[in-house]
Design a protein around this motif. Structure first.
Motif, PDB file in Angstrom:
ATOM      1  N   GLU A  64      24.249  55.949  62.238  1.00 51.05           N
ATOM      2  CA  GLU A  64      22.984  56.670  62.118  1.00 51.05           C
ATOM      3  C   GLU A  64      21.756  55.766  62.181  1.00 51.05           C
ATOM      4  O   GLU A  64      20.671  56.204  62.564  1.00 51.05           O
ATOM      5  CB  GLU A  64      22.988  57.433  60.783  1.00 51.05           C
ATOM      6  N   ASP A  65      21.926  54.495  61.816  1.00 51.98           N
ATOM      7  CA  ASP A  65      20.787  53.588  61.694  1.00 51.98           C
ATOM      8  C   ASP A  65      20.817  52.399  62.642  1.00 51.98           C
ATOM      9  O   ASP A  65      19.881  51.602  62.650  1.00 51.98           O
ATOM     10  CB  ASP A  65      20.728  53.036  60.253  1.00 51.98           C
TER      11      ASP A  65
ATOM     12  N   SER B 178      14.336  56.986  85.728  1.00 53.71           N
ATOM     13  CA  SER B 178      15.436  56.646  84.834  1.00 53.71           C
ATOM     14  C   SER B 178      15.575  57.751  83.800  1.00 53.71           C
ATOM     15  O   SER B 178      14.582  58.212  83.235  1.00 53.71           O
ATOM     16  CB  SER B 178      15.160  55.334  84.098  1.00 53.71           C
ATOM     17  N   TRP B 179      16.813  58.155  83.552  1.00 50.09           N
ATOM     18  CA  TRP B 179      17.085  59.195  82.559  1.00 50.09           C
ATOM     19  C   TRP B 179      17.470  58.529  81.251  1.00 50.09           C
ATOM     20  O   TRP B 179      18.383  57.717  81.203  1.00 50.09           O
ATOM     21  CB  TRP B 179      18.183  60.132  83.063  1.00 50.09           C
ATOM     22  N   LEU B 180      16.757  58.869  80.194  1.00 46.67           N
ATOM     23  CA  LEU B 180      17.015  58.343  78.859  1.00 46.67           C
ATOM     24  C   LEU B 180      18.115  59.174  78.218  1.00 46.67           C
ATOM     25  O   LEU B 180      17.972  60.390  78.052  1.00 46.67           O
ATOM     26  CB  LEU B 180      15.731  58.395  78.031  1.00 46.67           C
ATOM     27  N   VAL B 181      19.223  58.509  77.873  1.00 44.96           N
ATOM     28  CA  VAL B 181      20.387  59.192  77.305  1.00 44.96           C
ATOM     29  C   VAL B 181      20.705  58.592  75.945  1.00 44.96           C
ATOM     30  O   VAL B 181      20.863  57.377  75.816  1.00 44.96           O
ATOM     31  CB  VAL B 181      21.617  59.080  78.237  1.00 44.96           C
ATOM     32  N   LEU B 182      20.803  59.459  74.936  1.00 43.50           N
ATOM     33  CA  LEU B 182      21.197  59.056  73.600  1.00 43.50           C
ATOM     34  C   LEU B 182      22.713  59.211  73.489  1.00 43.50           C
ATOM     35  O   LEU B 182      23.256  60.276  73.790  1.00 43.50           O
ATOM     36  CB  LEU B 182      20.499  59.941  72.559  1.00 43.50           C
TER      37      LEU B 182
ATOM     38  N   LEU C 281      17.406  50.427  63.562  1.00 42.32           N
ATOM     39  CA  LEU C 281      16.211  51.130  64.040  1.00 42.32           C
ATOM     40  C   LEU C 281      15.022  50.898  63.109  1.00 42.32           C
ATOM     41  O   LEU C 281      13.882  50.882  63.566  1.00 42.32           O
ATOM     42  CB  LEU C 281      16.491  52.634  64.158  1.00 42.32           C
ATOM     43  N   ALA C 282      15.287  50.707  61.837  1.00 41.19           N
ATOM     44  CA  ALA C 282      14.210  50.460  60.875  1.00 41.19           C
ATOM     45  C   ALA C 282      13.496  49.136  61.137  1.00 41.19           C
ATOM     46  O   ALA C 282      12.408  48.897  60.603  1.00 41.19           O
ATOM     47  CB  ALA C 282      14.764  50.488  59.456  1.00 41.19           C
ATOM     48  N   GLU C 283      14.080  48.279  61.979  1.00 42.87           N
ATOM     49  CA  GLU C 283      13.491  46.974  62.274  1.00 42.87           C
ATOM     50  C   GLU C 283      12.950  46.880  63.699  1.00 42.87           C
ATOM     51  O   GLU C 283      12.857  45.798  64.271  1.00 42.87           O
ATOM     52  CB  GLU C 283      14.534  45.877  62.016  1.00 42.87           C
TER      53      GLU C 283
ATOM     54  N   GLU D 177      12.264  58.735  67.181  1.00 39.64           N
ATOM     55  CA  GLU D 177      11.534  59.957  66.832  1.00 39.64           C
ATOM     56  C   GLU D 177      12.426  61.189  66.969  1.00 39.64           C
ATOM     57  O   GLU D 177      12.413  62.077  66.126  1.00 39.64           O
ATOM     58  CB  GLU D 177      10.282  60.097  67.714  1.00 39.64           C
ATOM     59  N   TRP D 178      13.194  61.254  68.047  1.00 42.98           N
ATOM     60  CA  TRP D 178      14.090  62.386  68.284  1.00 42.98           C
ATOM     61  C   TRP D 178      15.131  62.496  67.174  1.00 42.98           C
ATOM     62  O   TRP D 178      15.394  63.573  66.657  1.00 42.98           O
ATOM     63  CB  TRP D 178      14.770  62.220  69.651  1.00 42.98           C
ATOM     64  N   LEU D 179      15.724  61.357  66.798  1.00 40.43           N
ATOM     65  CA  LEU D 179      16.725  61.350  65.733  1.00 40.43           C
ATOM     66  C   LEU D 179      16.099  61.745  64.397  1.00 40.43           C
ATOM     67  O   LEU D 179      16.719  62.457  63.594  1.00 40.43           O
ATOM     68  CB  LEU D 179      17.373  59.973  65.613  1.00 40.43           C
ATOM     69  N   GLY D 180      14.880  61.297  64.132  1.00 40.05           N
ATOM     70  CA  GLY D 180      14.190  61.653  62.888  1.00 40.05           C
ATOM     71  C   GLY D 180      13.947  63.133  62.771  1.00 40.05           C
ATOM     72  O   GLY D 180      14.042  63.716  61.683  1.00 40.05           O
TER      73      GLY D 180
END
Length: 182
Positions: free
Chosen positions: A55-56, A122-126, A150-152, A176-179
């Motif tokens: 998650e992080d 370019s397609w951004l894929v999570l 991600l916090a860093e 931002e999306w994950l948040g």
């Protein structure tokens, strides 16, 4: 303000490696005429993958960057092959570059590099719910995989060896999306 697109009077082109260079003879709505140049890719675009180990934690890769003649830290990325979707290309590139597959892949958005003179997209894929799996890719050497919290991101964005705009933008978009998804 909405403007009418310029009229293209003539296009001349020349192949230059993986791109086609086009010269456009344009006329704008105010009557002004100009010549613009653009690079058009021969492929089907590319993917930029944000692989979430948990998650992080995102997985970055360190690879040789010929344009700068140095090793650069960034996200998994690569071209979309003929017949592949962005999701399929992202999963393949993740396995080739980082040694992981993903059970959950989400296309977040499309990114451009320099839209004023390039057609490249370019397609951004999570990528989430990762599992170990390696495919042989076209890299000349195995890439170093670097976990990063991600916090860093504030520390990462200032590193000299992390300069690729797509990777930087993709990490902030994904964070931002994950948040919002939590």
């Amino acid at each position: 303000m909405s403007r009418r697109l310029p009229v293209i009077h003539k296009v001349t082109s020349e192949n230059i490696g993986p791109f086609q260079q086009e010269q456009l003879d344009l006329e704008f709505s105010n009557g002004e005429r100009r010549h613009f140049q653009r690079l058009v890719g021969h492929g089907h675009g590319a993917v930029v993958v944000v692989p979430m180990l948990d998650e992080d934690t995102v997985l970055l890769v360190r690879e040789y960057a010929a344009g700068l003649h140095r090793y650069e830290l960034g996200l998994v990325k690569g071209r979309i092959d003929e017949g592949e979707s962005a999701i399929e290309a992202a999963d393949r590139e993740l396995k080739e570059e980082a040694g992981y597959g993903a059970r959950q892949l989400d296309v977040l958005r499309m990114l451009t590099l320099a839209p004023t003179y390039m057609s490249h997209q370019s397609w951004l894929v999570l990528a989430r719910d990762l599992y170990p799996e390696r495919l042989i890719g076209d890299e000349p050497e195995e890439l170093e995989v670097v976990p990063w919290k991600l916090a860093e991101l504030d520390q990462l964005m200032l590193r000299e060896d992390f300069s690729e705009g797509r990777s930087l933008a993709a990490l902030f978009i994904a964070r931002e999306w994950l948040g919002r998804a939590r």
